[in-house]
Design a protein around this motif. Structure first.
Motif, mmCIF file in Angstrom:
data_model
loop_
_atom_site.group_PDB
_atom_site.id
_atom_site.type_symbol
_atom_site.label_atom_id
_atom_site.label_comp_id
_atom_site.label_asym_id
_atom_site.label_seq_id
_atom_site.Cartn_x
_atom_site.Cartn_y
_atom_site.Cartn_z
ATOM 1 N N GLY A 1 -14.460 8.497 -14.679
ATOM 2 C CA GLY A 1 -13.467 7.941 -13.759
ATOM 3 C C GLY A 1 -12.670 9.066 -13.157
ATOM 4 N N GLY A 2 -11.710 8.719 -12.354
ATOM 5 C CA GLY A 2 -10.866 9.748 -11.755
ATOM 6 C C GLY A 2 -10.364 9.346 -10.392
ATOM 7 N N GLY A 3 -9.730 10.285 -9.755
ATOM 8 C CA GLY A 3 -9.205 10.063 -8.415
ATOM 9 C C GLY A 3 -7.714 9.851 -8.361
ATOM 10 N N ALA A 4 -7.065 9.824 -9.533
ATOM 11 C CA ALA A 4 -5.625 9.534 -9.520
ATOM 12 C C ALA A 4 -4.812 10.619 -8.843
ATOM 13 C CB ALA A 4 -5.123 9.348 -10.956
ATOM 14 N N VAL A 5 -5.345 11.843 -8.825
ATOM 15 C CA VAL A 5 -4.577 12.953 -8.248
ATOM 16 C C VAL A 5 -4.999 13.283 -6.827
ATOM 17 C CG1 VAL A 5 -4.149 13.957 -10.511
ATOM 18 C CG2 VAL A 5 -6.160 14.675 -9.238
ATOM 19 N N LEU A 6 -5.989 12.583 -6.314
ATOM 20 C CA LEU A 6 -6.438 12.857 -4.948
ATOM 21 C C LEU A 6 -5.430 12.334 -3.944
ATOM 22 C CD1 LEU A 6 -10.246 11.978 -5.182
ATOM 23 C CD2 LEU A 6 -9.175 14.247 -5.284
ATOM 24 N N ARG A 7 -5.232 13.079 -2.894
ATOM 25 C CA ARG A 7 -4.333 12.680 -1.815
ATOM 26 C C ARG A 7 -5.080 12.809 -0.483
ATOM 27 N NH1 ARG A 7 -2.536 11.710 -5.991
ATOM 28 N NH2 ARG A 7 -0.467 12.085 -6.852
ATOM 29 N N PRO A 8 -4.846 11.918 0.463
ATOM 30 C CA PRO A 8 -3.909 10.801 0.411
ATOM 31 C C PRO A 8 -4.471 9.626 -0.372
ATOM 32 C CG PRO A 8 -5.063 10.768 2.493
ATOM 33 C CD PRO A 8 -5.523 12.016 1.780
ATOM 34 N N CYS A 9 -3.606 8.699 -0.739
ATOM 35 C CA CYS A 9 -3.990 7.486 -1.456
ATOM 36 C C CYS A 9 -3.712 6.274 -0.571
ATOM 37 C CB CYS A 9 -3.215 7.376 -2.760
ATOM 38 S SG CYS A 9 -3.484 8.742 -3.906
ATOM 39 N N PHE A 10 -4.153 5.126 -1.033
ATOM 40 C CA PHE A 10 -3.900 3.871 -0.334
ATOM 41 C C PHE A 10 -2.393 3.675 -0.140
ATOM 42 C CE2 PHE A 10 -3.225 -0.668 -0.066
ATOM 43 C CZ PHE A 10 -4.256 -1.089 0.747
ATOM 44 N N PRO A 11 -1.936 3.282 1.035
ATOM 45 C CA PRO A 11 -2.670 2.813 2.199
ATOM 46 C C PRO A 11 -2.989 3.899 3.227
ATOM 47 C CG PRO A 11 -0.366 2.308 2.483
ATOM 48 C CD PRO A 11 -0.481 2.963 1.147
ATOM 49 N N GLU A 12 -2.537 5.155 2.986
ATOM 50 C CA GLU A 12 -2.812 6.204 3.957
ATOM 51 C C GLU A 12 -4.281 6.640 3.951
ATOM 52 O OE1 GLU A 12 -0.131 6.236 1.955
ATOM 53 O OE2 GLU A 12 1.374 5.874 3.511
ATOM 54 N N ALA A 13 -4.930 6.566 2.787
ATOM 55 C CA ALA A 13 -6.333 6.965 2.691
ATOM 56 C C ALA A 13 -7.214 6.054 3.524
ATOM 57 C CB ALA A 13 -6.770 6.908 1.228
ATOM 58 N N ASP A 14 -8.325 6.628 4.012
ATOM 59 C CA ASP A 14 -9.245 5.787 4.772
ATOM 60 C C ASP A 14 -10.036 4.886 3.820
ATOM 61 O OD1 ASP A 14 -11.553 7.212 3.798
ATOM 62 O OD2 ASP A 14 -11.312 8.699 5.378
ATOM 63 N N VAL A 15 -10.718 3.911 4.383
ATOM 64 C CA VAL A 15 -11.394 2.885 3.577
ATOM 65 C C VAL A 15 -12.434 3.498 2.650
ATOM 66 C CG1 VAL A 15 -12.892 0.866 3.687
ATOM 67 C CG2 VAL A 15 -10.973 1.072 5.266
ATOM 68 N N ASP A 16 -13.216 4.460 3.151
ATOM 69 C CA ASP A 16 -14.265 5.050 2.322
ATOM 70 C C ASP A 16 -13.688 5.729 1.094
ATOM 71 O OD1 ASP A 16 -16.197 4.177 4.064
ATOM 72 O OD2 ASP A 16 -16.425 6.098 5.096
ATOM 73 N N ARG A 17 -12.538 6.370 1.260
ATOM 74 C CA ARG A 17 -11.954 7.106 0.144
ATOM 75 C C ARG A 17 -11.458 6.180 -0.965
ATOM 76 N NH1 ARG A 17 -8.820 12.711 0.518
ATOM 77 N NH2 ARG A 17 -8.221 12.943 -1.645
ATOM 78 N N TRP A 18 -10.681 5.137 -0.588
ATOM 79 C CA TRP A 18 -10.178 4.284 -1.666
ATOM 80 C C TRP A 18 -11.271 3.382 -2.227
ATOM 81 C CZ3 TRP A 18 -10.373 -0.905 -0.788
ATOM 82 C CH2 TRP A 18 -10.148 -1.407 0.501
ATOM 83 N N THR A 19 -12.277 3.076 -1.411
ATOM 84 C CA THR A 19 -13.407 2.312 -1.928
ATOM 85 C C THR A 19 -14.184 3.115 -2.964
ATOM 86 O OG1 THR A 19 -13.627 1.034 0.120
ATOM 87 C CG2 THR A 19 -15.551 1.136 -1.311
ATOM 88 N N ALA A 20 -14.337 4.419 -2.731
ATOM 89 C CA ALA A 20 -15.037 5.282 -3.684
ATOM 90 C C ALA A 20 -14.338 5.292 -5.034
ATOM 91 C CB ALA A 20 -15.141 6.701 -3.125
ATOM 92 N N SER A 21 -13.009 5.238 -5.027
ATOM 93 C CA SER A 21 -12.260 5.187 -6.281
ATOM 94 C C SER A 21 -12.540 3.894 -7.041
ATOM 95 C CB SER A 21 -10.760 5.327 -6.005
ATOM 96 O OG SER A 21 -10.016 5.288 -7.204
ATOM 97 N N LEU A 22 -12.559 2.782 -6.327
ATOM 98 C CA LEU A 22 -12.861 1.499 -6.965
ATOM 99 C C LEU A 22 -14.287 1.475 -7.517
ATOM 100 C CD1 LEU A 22 -11.237 -0.960 -4.390
ATOM 101 C CD2 LEU A 22 -10.295 -0.222 -6.578
ATOM 102 N N GLU A 23 -15.210 2.073 -6.790
ATOM 103 C CA GLU A 23 -16.606 2.070 -7.238
ATOM 104 C C GLU A 23 -16.782 2.885 -8.515
ATOM 105 O OE1 GLU A 23 -18.897 3.380 -3.896
ATOM 106 O OE2 GLU A 23 -18.982 1.372 -3.005
ATOM 107 N N LEU A 24 -16.135 4.040 -8.591
ATOM 108 C CA LEU A 24 -16.284 4.879 -9.774
ATOM 109 C C LEU A 24 -15.545 4.311 -10.969
ATOM 110 C CD1 LEU A 24 -17.166 7.491 -11.186
ATOM 111 C CD2 LEU A 24 -15.138 8.606 -10.227
ATOM 112 N N ASN A 25 -14.331 3.829 -10.760
ATOM 113 C CA ASN A 25 -13.479 3.432 -11.875
ATOM 114 C C ASN A 25 -13.691 1.997 -12.351
ATOM 115 O OD1 ASN A 25 -11.743 5.852 -12.250
ATOM 116 N ND2 ASN A 25 -11.191 5.436 -10.135
ATOM 117 N N LEU A 26 -14.286 1.162 -11.516
ATOM 118 C CA LEU A 26 -14.465 -0.243 -11.897
ATOM 119 C C LEU A 26 -15.913 -0.710 -11.757
ATOM 120 C CD1 LEU A 26 -13.290 -2.943 -12.802
ATOM 121 C CD2 LEU A 26 -12.750 -3.428 -10.400
#
Length: 239
Positions: free
Chosen positions: A82-107
């Motif tokens: 898992g991971g991604g908690a320290v990546l910036r920007p985060c939701f809602p500033e992050a684009d869809v692909d970026r925050w979707t990638a976090s959901l895919e890896l962590n859940l």
């Protein structure tokens, strides 16, 4: 459930908590399959364990590669990656692909790994699945990475809902929910903070690996979450 002689898959095994968990399970007699996208880190973990380790280089968000990994039919699965908690920007500033990638890896990845493991575990007479959550997924306060905290909250809730698998598949699913852990990176990040901001000592790696071992061995525990908060004793928080 005894660990000795069992096949155990540990995802995210190249560094940090994954490496420590893999080392602990191997020390307790498991044949450990190490999975990670970090090939160099995997080699280091495998070298630290020896003959009891086999490494698989893969992207856990690749469904076909994950299916190939789970073809080893483990009796123990630790969804640690898992991971991604320290990546910036985060939701809602992050684009869809970026925050979707976090959901895919962590859940999504641990959900699919769990689904793929079940038939083999049932055929083997049972198994244990341990998810690695985070205190980022506990409570109702703000968090710098909403996508990360939401995925970890969902993983904790998913674990509770899968308590029923003990009866239907003889598979126990539980979740370890650590605060900031004393990995090499965690200790370095804490040391970089001003002393007044460092807070309590980080969760020892031994505390985390002992929680994983308890969830493997204790056949009375299913659908539970164990909170590992800094400066406090481990606490079972869900049933």
């Amino acid at each position: 459930m005894r660990i000795d002689g069992k096949v155990a898959v540990v995802t995210g095994a190249a560094v940090g908590t994954g490496r420590a968990i893999a080392q602990r399970l191997a020390a307790d007699g498991a044949d450990v399959v190490l999975a990670d996208i970090d090939e160099a880190g995997l080699a280091q973990t495998a070298d630290s364990i020896g003959a009891a380790a086999r490494r698989v280089h893969l992207d856990l968000c690749d469904d076909d590669a994950l299916a190939e990994l789970m073809a080893c039919r483990p009796q123990i699965l630790v969804n640690n990656a898992g991971g991604g908690a320290v990546l910036r920007p985060c939701f809602p500033e992050a684009d869809v692909d970026r925050w979707t990638a976090s959901l895919e890896l962590n859940l999504r990845a641990p959900m699919l790994a769990t689904q793929l493991a079940l038939d083999g575990m049932r055929a083997a007479g049972g198994g244990a699945i341990i998810n690695l959550g985070s205190t980022a997924g506990v409570g109702f306060g703000p968090h710098v990475s909403p996508e990360y905290s939401a995925s970890k909250a969902a993983l904790i809730r998913l674990t509770a809902t899968l308590g029923c698998l003990q009866e239907s598949h003889n598979v126990r699913v539980n979740c370890v929910v650590p605060d900031w852990v004393a990995t090499e990176r965690g200790l370095a990040e804490q040391a970089a903070l001003p002393e007044a901001e460092r807070g309590p000592e980080l969760v020892p790696l031994e505390t985390l690996t002992s929680a994983v071992v308890r969830f493997v061995e204790d056949e009375t525990l299913a659908g539970r979450a164990m909170l590992l908060d800094r400066g406090k004793d481990p606490e079972l928080i869900a049933s």
